[in-house]
Design a protein around this motif. Sequence first.
Motif, PDB file in Angstrom:
ATOM      1  N   THR A  33       0.850  -1.182   0.000  1.00  0.00           N
ATOM      2  CA  THR A  33       0.000   0.000   0.000  1.00  0.00           C
ATOM      3  C   THR A  33       0.888   1.234   0.000  1.00  0.00           C
TER       4      THR A  33
ATOM      5  N   THR B  24      -4.293   1.355   2.783  1.00  0.00           N
ATOM      6  CA  THR B  24      -4.234   0.337   3.832  1.00  0.00           C
ATOM      7  C   THR B  24      -5.630   0.049   4.364  1.00  0.00           C
TER       8      THR B  24
ATOM      9  N   PHE C  69      -4.353  -0.963   9.803  1.00  0.00           N
ATOM     10  CA  PHE C  69      -4.963  -2.165   9.225  1.00  0.00           C
ATOM     11  C   PHE C  69      -6.210  -2.543  10.014  1.00  0.00           C
ATOM     12  N   THR C  70      -6.116  -2.494  11.327  1.00  0.00           N
ATOM     13  CA  THR C  70      -7.259  -2.836  12.169  1.00  0.00           C
ATOM     14  C   THR C  70      -8.426  -1.883  11.912  1.00  0.00           C
TER      15      THR C  70
ATOM     16  N   ILE D 168       4.437  -6.889   8.644  1.00  0.00           N
ATOM     17  CA  ILE D 168       4.370  -5.581   8.008  1.00  0.00           C
ATOM     18  C   ILE D 168       5.784  -5.015   7.913  1.00  0.00           C
TER      19      ILE D 168
ATOM     20  N   ALA E 113      -7.481  -3.663   3.941  1.00  0.00           N
ATOM     21  CA  ALA E 113      -7.878  -4.324   5.188  1.00  0.00           C
ATOM     22  C   ALA E 113      -9.389  -4.543   5.229  1.00  0.00           C
TER      23      ALA E 113
ATOM     24  N   LYS F 163      -0.161  -1.368  12.021  1.00  0.00           N
ATOM     25  CA  LYS F 163      -1.009  -2.394  12.641  1.00  0.00           C
ATOM     26  C   LYS F 163      -2.390  -1.835  12.991  1.00  0.00           C
TER      27      LYS F 163
ATOM     28  N   PHE G 212       2.468  -5.703   3.278  1.00  0.00           N
ATOM     29  CA  PHE G 212       1.760  -6.622   4.164  1.00  0.00           C
ATOM     30  C   PHE G 212       1.937  -8.024   3.603  1.00  0.00           C
TER      31      PHE G 212
ATOM     32  N   TYR H 289     -10.201  -7.367   2.940  1.00  0.00           N
ATOM     33  CA  TYR H 289      -9.737  -8.627   3.531  1.00  0.00           C
ATOM     34  C   TYR H 289     -10.704  -9.117   4.612  1.00  0.00           C
TER      35      TYR H 289
END
Length: 145
Positions: free
Chosen positions: A6, A12, A42-43, A124, A16, A39, A134, A19
Amino acid sequence: MKEVVTHSYEETLSIAGDYAKTLPKGSVIGFVGGLGMGKTAFTTGFVKGLGIDADVSSPTFAICNDYIGKNDRVYHFDMYRVESWDDLYSTGFFDYIDTDAYILAEWSENIFGALPDDAIIIEIEKIDNDSRKFIFKSKSDYIGD
């Protein structure tokens, strides 16, 4: 193994979110990557991809943030300070592992032995200030590295 690069925070969030829609309830994701790697970004995308309207933040001091939607729930753990099984038990991790909630664990290398065998590991790597790689692996593939 799958790799995605990304080039922005927004990208990102997008990958995510996409996904998240592919994973069954109860999936466990462990993140591996240093400070500022993406992190929590992404969350954030993952939570938004499930349709949960929440302000996602790093669980650094809370240890676990809980995001609840109409049909899904996400537990977002920070395992940075976990140094023993007693520490891990005190986070409540084992209370959530056998539910249909999604679990996303930052600093998962600190609890690797406690992750279920079907956990997904996302490594990552920072490419530059805006770009990240990723790398999606199974737990068994990660062990083989």
